[in-house]
Scaffold this motif. Structure first.
Motif, PDB file in Angstrom:
ATOM      1  N   LEU A 189       0.831  -1.200   0.000  1.00  0.00           N
ATOM      2  CA  LEU A 189       0.000   0.000   0.000  1.00  0.00           C
ATOM      3  C   LEU A 189       0.865   1.249   0.000  1.00  0.00           C
ATOM      4  O   LEU A 189       0.631   2.190  -0.768  1.00  0.00           O
ATOM      5  N   LEU A 190       1.874   1.257   0.871  1.00  0.00           N
ATOM      6  CA  LEU A 190       2.766   2.412   0.942  1.00  0.00           C
ATOM      7  C   LEU A 190       3.597   2.541  -0.324  1.00  0.00           C
ATOM      8  O   LEU A 190       3.940   3.653  -0.740  1.00  0.00           O
ATOM      9  N   PHE A 191       3.910   1.421  -0.904  1.00  0.00           N
ATOM     10  CA  PHE A 191       4.733   1.442  -2.116  1.00  0.00           C
ATOM     11  C   PHE A 191       3.909   1.892  -3.319  1.00  0.00           C
ATOM     12  O   PHE A 191       4.243   2.860  -3.994  1.00  0.00           O
ATOM     13  N   ASP A 192       2.806   1.206  -3.575  1.00  0.00           N
ATOM     14  CA  ASP A 192       2.019   1.500  -4.776  1.00  0.00           C
ATOM     15  C   ASP A 192       1.374   2.880  -4.715  1.00  0.00           C
ATOM     16  O   ASP A 192       1.354   3.602  -5.708  1.00  0.00           O
ATOM     17  N   GLY A 193       0.812   3.220  -3.554  1.00  0.00           N
ATOM     18  CA  GLY A 193       0.080   4.478  -3.458  1.00  0.00           C
ATOM     19  C   GLY A 193       0.921   5.658  -3.042  1.00  0.00           C
ATOM     20  O   GLY A 193       0.384   6.763  -2.858  1.00  0.00           O
ATOM     21  N   ASN A 194       2.212   5.457  -2.857  1.00  0.00           N
ATOM     22  CA  ASN A 194       3.065   6.549  -2.398  1.00  0.00           C
ATOM     23  C   ASN A 194       3.235   7.583  -3.505  1.00  0.00           C
ATOM     24  O   ASN A 194       3.534   7.244  -4.641  1.00  0.00           O
ATOM     25  N   PRO A 195       3.056   8.871  -3.187  1.00  0.00           N
ATOM     26  CA  PRO A 195       3.247   9.899  -4.222  1.00  0.00           C
ATOM     27  C   PRO A 195       4.709  10.096  -4.606  1.00  0.00           C
ATOM     28  O   PRO A 195       4.998  10.726  -5.618  1.00  0.00           O
ATOM     29  N   ILE A 199      11.436   2.727  -6.486  1.00  0.00           N
ATOM     30  CA  ILE A 199      11.920   1.626  -7.322  1.00  0.00           C
ATOM     31  C   ILE A 199      12.491   0.548  -6.415  1.00  0.00           C
ATOM     32  O   ILE A 199      13.230   0.854  -5.471  1.00  0.00           O
ATOM     33  N   LEU A 200      12.149  -0.711  -6.695  1.00  0.00           N
ATOM     34  CA  LEU A 200      12.686  -1.845  -5.958  1.00  0.00           C
ATOM     35  C   LEU A 200      13.665  -2.581  -6.868  1.00  0.00           C
ATOM     36  O   LEU A 200      13.295  -3.022  -7.959  1.00  0.00           O
ATOM     37  N   CYS A 201      14.929  -2.668  -6.429  1.00  0.00           N
ATOM     38  CA  CYS A 201      15.993  -3.276  -7.246  1.00  0.00           C
ATOM     39  C   CYS A 201      16.525  -4.529  -6.576  1.00  0.00           C
ATOM     40  O   CYS A 201      16.604  -4.610  -5.350  1.00  0.00           O
ATOM     41  N   ALA A 202      16.916  -5.494  -7.410  1.00  0.00           N
ATOM     42  CA  ALA A 202      17.604  -6.675  -6.895  1.00  0.00           C
ATOM     43  C   ALA A 202      19.002  -6.260  -6.458  1.00  0.00           C
ATOM     44  O   ALA A 202      19.683  -5.494  -7.151  1.00  0.00           O
ATOM     45  N   LEU A 203      19.411  -6.760  -5.319  1.00  0.00           N
ATOM     46  CA  LEU A 203      20.735  -6.406  -4.826  1.00  0.00           C
ATOM     47  C   LEU A 203      21.808  -7.056  -5.691  1.00  0.00           C
ATOM     48  O   LEU A 203      22.872  -6.490  -5.916  1.00  0.00           O
ATOM     49  N   ASP A 204      21.509  -8.245  -6.210  1.00  0.00           N
ATOM     50  CA  ASP A 204      22.423  -8.927  -7.130  1.00  0.00           C
ATOM     51  C   ASP A 204      21.944  -8.679  -8.556  1.00  0.00           C
ATOM     52  O   ASP A 204      20.837  -9.066  -8.923  1.00  0.00           O
ATOM     53  N   GLY A 205      22.769  -8.046  -9.355  1.00  0.00           N
ATOM     54  CA  GLY A 205      22.410  -7.800 -10.743  1.00  0.00           C
ATOM     55  C   GLY A 205      21.786  -6.450 -10.993  1.00  0.00           C
ATOM     56  O   GLY A 205      21.666  -6.027 -12.138  1.00  0.00           O
ATOM     57  N   GLU A 206      21.318  -5.757  -9.929  1.00  0.00           N
ATOM     58  CA  GLU A 206      20.791  -4.389 -10.013  1.00  0.00           C
ATOM     59  C   GLU A 206      19.547  -4.283 -10.887  1.00  0.00           C
ATOM     60  O   GLU A 206      19.156  -3.203 -11.315  1.00  0.00           O
ATOM     61  N   VAL A 211       8.204  -1.130  -9.686  1.00  0.00           N
ATOM     62  CA  VAL A 211       8.119   0.332  -9.578  1.00  0.00           C
ATOM     63  C   VAL A 211       6.697   0.696  -9.189  1.00  0.00           C
ATOM     64  O   VAL A 211       5.752  -0.065  -9.454  1.00  0.00           O
ATOM     65  N   ASN A 212       6.516   1.846  -8.561  1.00  0.00           N
ATOM     66  CA  ASN A 212       5.168   2.283  -8.229  1.00  0.00           C
ATOM     67  C   ASN A 212       4.640   3.220  -9.313  1.00  0.00           C
ATOM     68  O   ASN A 212       5.356   3.605 -10.242  1.00  0.00           O
ATOM     69  N   ASP A 213       3.366   3.582  -9.167  1.00  0.00           N
ATOM     70  CA  ASP A 213       2.722   4.416 -10.189  1.00  0.00           C
ATOM     71  C   ASP A 213       3.406   5.762 -10.319  1.00  0.00           C
ATOM     72  O   ASP A 213       3.494   6.320 -11.421  1.00  0.00           O
ATOM     73  N   ALA A 214       3.872   6.312  -9.183  1.00  0.00           N
ATOM     74  CA  ALA A 214       4.524   7.620  -9.224  1.00  0.00           C
ATOM     75  C   ALA A 214       5.799   7.571 -10.056  1.00  0.00           C
ATOM     76  O   ALA A 214       6.116   8.517 -10.789  1.00  0.00           O
ATOM     77  N   ALA A 215       6.548   6.466  -9.974  1.00  0.00           N
ATOM     78  CA  ALA A 215       7.773   6.327 -10.766  1.00  0.00           C
ATOM     79  C   ALA A 215       7.441   6.206 -12.249  1.00  0.00           C
ATOM     80  O   ALA A 215       8.121   6.784 -13.106  1.00  0.00           O
ATOM     81  N   VAL A 216       6.381   5.451 -12.559  1.00  0.00           N
ATOM     82  CA  VAL A 216       5.962   5.315 -13.962  1.00  0.00           C
ATOM     83  C   VAL A 216       5.607   6.677 -14.536  1.00  0.00           C
ATOM     84  O   VAL A 216       6.018   7.048 -15.645  1.00  0.00           O
TER      85      VAL A 216
END
Length: 737
Positions: A189-195, A199-206, A211-216
């Protein structure tokens, strides 16, 4: 084979001879030999049974140890046989399935408990597809593979993992993951609806995992395109990762990163990172703050912190900074700085009659006219709702400030056309000049404010210069406020009582409670000096409550036919607790409500408040008598008498003074008395000081009198003596009669 011959049995006589001849006789056969062999067999059986019981006891102890071991586990454990029947389960398992735990017994099939649970509604996922759901559940149990989740009726979520044993049985593990699911939901909820773009990245491979709607929206990439990228592909120039080690949180927040949007434009970002687990794998959560928007927001906040939101003018904080710069410049020259504090006259009436919307437009119009009247080097600010401050620089003589004040008053006084209404507003101005009236901004503002108070109080529509005496009066008023607050808290105020006399009989019918303040240093302070301070500061409410309680307590000790009158301030009606205050005073003192008289002025009814009228009617319903004080000094007295049924009207002392020689006053008093008789209310004359006034009031038929002719206000001890003397005189008259 040798032939075995049968032995001959020797005769008893031969045996006897042998014994006599000294030969040892052979032992005779023991007839109890068979019994010994039976006892041995029984002993063996007992031993074997004891061993079996010991083995059973040991098995039981092992079982108990096993149960104790699995009971302390935080997960639910269940053991089933090859047919899915219960063998063993721990407390956590029973706790997880507490709605079905009454069904758990050795040998009961899990399938049966599931069916009953479905019928009870324990498994909401089965609703509408019960048999299919049961079949799927049993398949997962007998053919275990991946772990799966199960939702219970109370909203809890259980993670189920099951394995087959070598004998075909089943071992099941149950973990309550409700809290974990709630955290995941909260995160989602905090991730998707956050204004804020995240971005959530894999620590291995980057690789970008999510991503949330705000990033899109912020970057312009479609979600599917986004998740094919790595975090480095978004970075314009920096080869380093945002979460690289070796930087403190402050250093990371202070750094600006450049990213490339889908359309190729560059954006400046502050990136905050936090490591977490996602899908069982380490990941990095990035929050991306666009620095351009942040700087704009900071600029807006800075503006709001220093400006009035309605007019856009500087507020007190910014004005003081501007004044400090102007004063510093004036010290290097012979010029002076003048502070003109402007207050709109009767602005509240505009709000009350035309509404706050028109009032706001009026304030914006005033601000616009003030700007057009001033020079660029002068400062203008709005400090309070209807107060503006002008700081005039380069002042050589006081006349310069006078010319500006007149110009401002003329500009403000022109009509305003607002929402179809022609609004005319006046203003008053207080003027203070440096360095004589103050050398710093705070002192000058204070001096100008005191000058404005004088202009509003004495003149209105003009201007007034600050004078040193104003500061002395302000300091004195402040001292009174501090001492009055202390006197109220420590009950240093005293009620004094002035008699109300029946003019026909000369008998005391009641007393008006008047507050007195015996100051420890200044002696008796006049109410005219501290009552206005109490009303301005809100101290009138605790002061009035204190006097009401004290007056009721004193009057409760007087004769039953003597009333007490207490004055109420209009401000006491605005707190909303006056009714409970009066009720409490009557209850604590034991004074009957009919012996309490509350005096109000016409000013209160001028507000035409439904709350005020409701409170008055509620007080009268208690049995309390209501009196209109200072009658004839207000505005629409007759309409007030119709809006509320008063028990008494008190003629203001201004109509009683020199009544015998003033024919106009006699006509007014005659009219009021006639009005009172017609309405059936008592008429009391205040301020009776001479016999001539008394004779005239009696001739006009006035009911009661009050004033120095009868008595000054007295403390309660003297009132008690006065009433005792009256009672003694009445008793003596009765004896003579």
């Amino acid at each position: 084979m040798p032939i075995m011959r049968p032995k001959k049995i020797k005769k008893p006589k031969q045996v006897a001879r042998r014994l006599r001849g000294g030969h040892r006789a052979k032992p005779a056969p023991n007839p109890s030999g068979g019994s010994q062999r039976g006892a041995s067999a029984i002993g063996e059986l007992v031993r074997q049974r004891a061993q079996a019981e010991a083995a059973i006891a040991e098995a039981r102890r092992s079982n108990e140890r096993l149960r104790e071991a699995i009971d302390i586990l935080p997960q639910g454990i269940v053991f089933l046989d090859a047919e899915g029947r219960y063998i063993l389960w721990n407390k956590k398992y029973a706790e997880i399935y507490k709605r079905s735990s009454d069904l758990f017994e050795h040998g009961v099939r899990l399938e049966d408990t599931i069916r009953i649970g479905v019928e009870r509604g324990d498994y909401p996922e089965a609703e509408g597809r019960e048999e299919q759901w049961i079949a799927e559940r049993l398949k997962k149990m007998y053919q275990p593979g991946e772990r799966h989740e199960q939702v219970l009726a109370d909203g809890r979520v259980v993670l189920i993992e099951e394995r087959l044993t070598s004998d075909g049985g089943i071992v099941g593990l149950r973990v309550d993951i409700t809290e974990l699911k709630q955290r995941e939901a909260s995160f989602r909820l905090l991730f998707d609806g956050n204004p804020v773009p995240m971005i959530l990245c894999a620590l291995d491979g980057e690789r970008i995992l999510s991503v949330n709607d705000a990033a899109v929206a912020h970057y312009g990439y479609a979600r599917a395109e986004f998740e094919k990228l790595t975090i480095r592909s978004l970075q314009a120039f920096d080869p380093e990762l945002p979460w690289a080690a070796g930087r403190s949180t402050d250093e990371q927040a202070a750094r600006t990163w450049k990213h490339v949007r889908a359309d190729g434009t560059l954006i400046d970002l502050a990136i905050y990172s936090r490591q977490l687990m996602h899908g069982g794998q380490p990941a990095m959560l990035l929050a991306l703050m666009d620095m351009t928007e942040r700087k704009r927001a900071e600029a807006r906040l800075a503006f709001m912190a220093q400006h009035d939101s309605l007019t856009g003018l500087p507020n007190r904080t910014l004005l003081r900074q501007q004044m400090d710069e102007m004063l510093q410049h004036s010290r290097r020259s012979s010029d002076k700085v003048a502070v003109l504090m402007l207050g709109l006259d009767n602005f509240k009436a505009v709000n009350d009659t035309l509404g706050h919307g028109v009032g706001d437009k009026l304030l914006r119009g005033v601000a616009k006219r003030l700007r057009s009247t001033l020079r660029e080097e002068d400062a203008l600010a709005r400090l309070n709702s209807d107060e503006f401050t002008i700081v005039q620089s380069g002042v050589v003589r006081p006349e310069d400030a006078v010319l500006l004040a007149k110009r401002i008053l003329d500009a403000i006084g022109e009509p305003y056309l607002l929402d179809g209404h022609s609004v005319v507003i006046g203003a008053s101005i207080g003027i203070a000049m440096s360095p004589g009236d103050g050398e710093d901004s705070e002192k000058l503002l204070k001096s100008a404010d005191m000058a404005l108070s004088r202009a509003k109080r004495e003149f209105r529509g003009t201007f007034s210069f600050f004078e040193a005496e104003m500061d002395a009066r302000a300091q004195s008023r402040r001292k009174i406020e501090i001492d009055l607050r202390d006197a109220i808290q420590n009950e240093g105020l005293r009620p004094y009582y002035q008699p109300l006399v029946d003019l026909a009989s000369g008998r005391i019918t009641g007393f008006e409670a008047l507050v007195r303040w015996p100051h420890p240093e200044r002696g008796m302070i006049s109410p005219g000096e501290f009552i206005p301070v109490a009303e301005e500061t809100g101290l009138i409410n605790p002061l009035g409550g204190l006097m009401l309680h004290r007056a009721c307590m004193d009057a409760a000790q007087w004769p039953d036919d003597v009333r007490v009158a207490v004055n109420l301030s209009p401000l006491q009606f605005r707190t909303g607790n006056l009714l409970s205050l009066v009720t409490d005073a009557l209850k604590r003192s034991g004074l009957p409500a009919r012996r309490l008289e509350l005096e109000i002025t016409e000013t209160l009814l001028l507000e035409k408040s439904s709350q005020v009228l409701a409170t008055l009617h509620a007080l009268r319903a208690l049995g309390v008598r209501m009196s209109m004080d200072d009658f004839g000094t207000g505005y629409s007295s007759l309409s007030y008498l119709r809006s509320f049924p008063f028990d008494k009207i008190k003629i203001d002392q201004s109509f009683v003074r020199d009544l015998g020689a003033n024919r106009d006053a006699q006509a007014i008093v005659r009219s009021i008395v006639s009005l009172g008789i017609g309405l059936g209310v008592t008429i009391t004359a205040e301020g009776v000081e001479t016999e001539a006034e008394l004779s005239c009031l009696r001739a006009e038929g006035c009911h009661e009198g009050q004033g120095f002719l009868f008595s000054r206000a007295r403390p309660n001890a003297e009132v008690v003596s006065l009433l005792q003397a009256q009672r003694g005189a009445e008793a003596g008259t009765a004896l003579v009669a």
